[in-house]
Design an enzyme around this catalytic site. Structure first.
Site, PDB file in Angstrom:
ATOM      1  N   CYS A   1      -7.154  -5.871  -1.760  1.00 39.27           N
ATOM      2  CA  CYS A   1      -8.176  -5.745  -0.712  1.00 39.27           C
ATOM      3  C   CYS A   1      -8.656  -4.317  -0.523  1.00 39.27           C
ATOM      4  CB  CYS A   1      -7.672  -6.318   0.611  1.00 39.27           C
ATOM      5  SG  CYS A   1      -6.259  -5.427   1.261  1.00 39.27           S
TER       6      CYS A   1
ATOM      7  N   GLU B   1       0.818  -1.212   0.000  1.00 35.75           N
ATOM      8  CA  GLU B   1       0.000   0.000   0.000  1.00 35.75           C
ATOM      9  C   GLU B   1       0.849   1.258   0.000  1.00 35.75           C
ATOM     10  OE1 GLU B   1      -2.647  -0.099   3.373  1.00 35.75           O
ATOM     11  OE2 GLU B   1      -1.097  -0.863   4.705  1.00 35.75           O
TER      12      GLU B   1
ATOM     13  N   ASP C   1      -4.712   3.124   0.211  1.00 40.53           N
ATOM     14  CA  ASP C   1      -3.497   3.859   0.582  1.00 40.53           C
ATOM     15  C   ASP C   1      -2.528   3.966  -0.587  1.00 40.53           C
ATOM     16  OD1 ASP C   1      -3.786   4.822   3.210  1.00 40.53           O
ATOM     17  OD2 ASP C   1      -3.724   2.768   3.949  1.00 40.53           O
TER      18      ASP C   1
END
Ligand code: PEP
Ligand code: MG
Length: 548
Positions: free
Chosen positions: A501, A430, A454
């Protein structure tokens, strides 16, 4: 017909009567009082009422949504009881000999100004909370009920933004849809509207004027369009779209139990994200293949101390047992930035999103980290657990983590405590740094899970909490897509699997691209599992357009 444009949340069409909820906060009357003690009594009685109301909301939110969503009402109770807040109100009533409503309004103004000016995003958010609790006390003083409690059936509510109190007091049977002229798609209100399956449009291009109140309105939360006083042609078109949407939701039910395989035979795992253990039923109901991201930080919220090993072990064990042999990927504590704990002393930071968060906090506080890892390892004896670590930027971090893991496994084995020695260990990708060195990182882990929320914020340098630059955020940016492809290729070269995710995993317009890249797993919101499955089943990866 007047058309407004915003961002659609939870794809559906809603028809109803526009009910505009206006903030009347600025219009509190000021009047002199002759009996100050009487006025103070009025204040205390309103304060008690307000406390009762937030307690009821706390219970309701806890029941309907879970501990993390309910926490805000515990905070509101604390704020109402805050001594500084109370004394300021009393001083104003006494010194100026004026009515309690005005004293509360004035205090709210003072406190919210102080909070707004602080150099800390968490404290800035408290400004809205002070206004929320003060409005509640003023309503208790004046006997005003919030409009939100009085909607006509099939109302489409139009508000600037919803506070957590408002969201929890919505009557799902009366509210057909929501329009939040300011709210962002990542706000509490938007997330809860998805959970409640209320079509919503947020972040409008212009303000809805009060004179539209009571008019017929249609919201299309697929496109983000709002039609006030729709013409006949639009109404027909929307009715048709609604019929198609309903058929689609029906069809989706038939997809339960089907495999996630493309027309040309590519298989992908479709898992769900879990924010709160109470969502497990929803995850199973939607036929998710596993949990691709359990945001474990939610266990640490709404309380006044860290959960101990035993408490965490019982929660993890319960989750993995409910999931049977399905995979449960637990992400270790990811606090910091916008996720704060009242009982942990965070440093004051100018840029918390670039600061003390995720794995940085855990590696700095071994007790917290070890307690959680021991609890997860103990639960691994009862199901199919994987562990992943957030905010990684270097292979040194992964090496430190693995050292902790080895020590914990040794301790458990020495103490003859059951655990699975082969729990797969993965990291979140991320940060741009992790994506760029994913070839190197792949050596040390069993899998990657790409956190596109992120990854987008850090790659595009756009703070995900900042609504001023929010419109510039584009998770479809080539830079993000190229990084994802690079991560998948690097992982596969080392024989490791890769999931996504972040919210992008639920974006159907990218499913075919992710499949063509060879992404192995998509972890989406529970309500998106079946629609992503449908998209997968209809895709032929040989016929994919060029995204770059
Ligand atoms: C992400 O960053 O994409 C992610 C899944 O983590 P979170 O949204 O919890 O930061
Ligand atoms: Mg993240």
């Amino acid at each position: 017909m007047i058309i407004f444009k915003g961002t659609g949340i939870f794809g559906d069409i809603a028809f109803g009567i526009l009910s505009i909820h206006q903030e009347n906060f600025e219009s509190v009357n000021k009047r002199k009082v002759s009996n100050v003690e009487e006025e103070i009594k009025r204040y205390y009685s309103a304060r008690e009422k307000a406390i009762k109301e937030v307690r009821t909301l706390y219970e309701k939110a806890l029941n309907d949504f879970g501990a993390a969503e309910a926490e805000i009402f515990a905070v509101h109770e604390m704020m109402i009881k805050d001594k500084d807040y109370e004394n300021t109100i009393l001083d104003i009533i006494r010194e100026k000999k004026i009515n309690a409503e005005y004293a509360v309004w004035n205090t709210s103004h003072k406190f919210s100004q102080i909070f707004s000016k602080m150099n800390d995003r968490y404290m800035n958010q408290r400004a809205a909370d002070v206004r929320d609790i003060s409005q509640r006390i003023i309503n208790c003083l004046t006997g005003t009920k919030k409009l939100l409690h009085h909607q006509k059936d099939a109302a489409i509510l139009s508000v600037q933004d919803l506070t957590p109190s408002d969201v929890s007091s919505l009557n799902r049977r009366k509210v057909a849809g929501l329009i939040l002229s300011k709210g962002s798609e990542y706000s509490h209100a938007a997330i809860i509207s998805k959970v409640l399956k209320i079509p919503a449009v947020v972040n409008l291009n212009k303000t809805i004027k009060p004179e539209y109140d009571g008019k017929k309105v249609i919201i299309d939360s697929f496109s983000g369009n709002i039609y006030i006083d729709p013409d006949e042609e639009t109404e027909k078109r929307m009715l048709k779209k609604k019929e198609e949407a309903d058929k689609r939701y029906e069809l989706l039910k038939y997809l339960k139990g089907k495999e996630n395989v493309t027309l040309d035979g590519r298989k992908v795992e479709i898992y769900a994200n879990l924010n709160n253990p109470s969502e497990i039923e929803d995850i199973l109901e939607n036929d998710s293949g596993g949990i691709g991201l359990f945001r474990s930080e939610f266990l640490y919220m709404n309380r006044d101390s860290f959960p101990d090993e035993e408490e965490q072990f019982n929660i993890y064990k319960n989750i993995v047992q409910k999931m049977g042999d399905k995979r449960v990927i637990i992400r270790t504590l990811d606090i910091g930035s916008d996720k704060r704990l009242d009982y942990f002393n965070f440093p004051t930071e100018k840029n918390p999103a670039l600061g003390y968060r995720g794995i940085r906090v855990c590696l700095d506080n071994p007790n917290i980290f070890i307690t959680q890892l021991r609890a997860i390892y103990r639960a691994s004896a009862f199901g199919n657990i994987c562990i992943m670590f957030p905010m990684i930027i270097s292979s040194d971090e992964v090496k430190y983590i693995k050292k902790y893991v080895e020590d914990i496994k040794k301790d458990l084995a020495d103490s003859k405590i059951n655990f699975s020695p082969d729990v797969p260990l993965g990291i979140m990708i991320e940060t741009p740094a992790a994506a760029i060195i994913s070839d190197e990182l792949a050596e040390f882990v069993d899998f990657f899970s790409i956190g596109t929320n992120d990854l987008t914020q850090y790659t595009l340098a756009i703070d995900r909490q900042n609504s001023i630059v929010g419109k510039l955020s584009n998770p479809h940016h080539k830079a993000i897509l190229r990084l994802i492809k690079m991560v998948v290729d690097n992982a596969h070269k080392m024989g490791k699997w890769v999931g996504i995710c972040g919210e992008l995993a639920s974006d159907e317009s990218l499913t075919e691209l992710f499949l063509s890249m060879g992404v192995d797993e998509l972890s989406v919101s529970p309500s998106s599992v079946l629609s992503i499955r449908k998209k997968v089943i209809e895709t032929d990866t040989n016929k994919i357009r060029d995204y770059f």
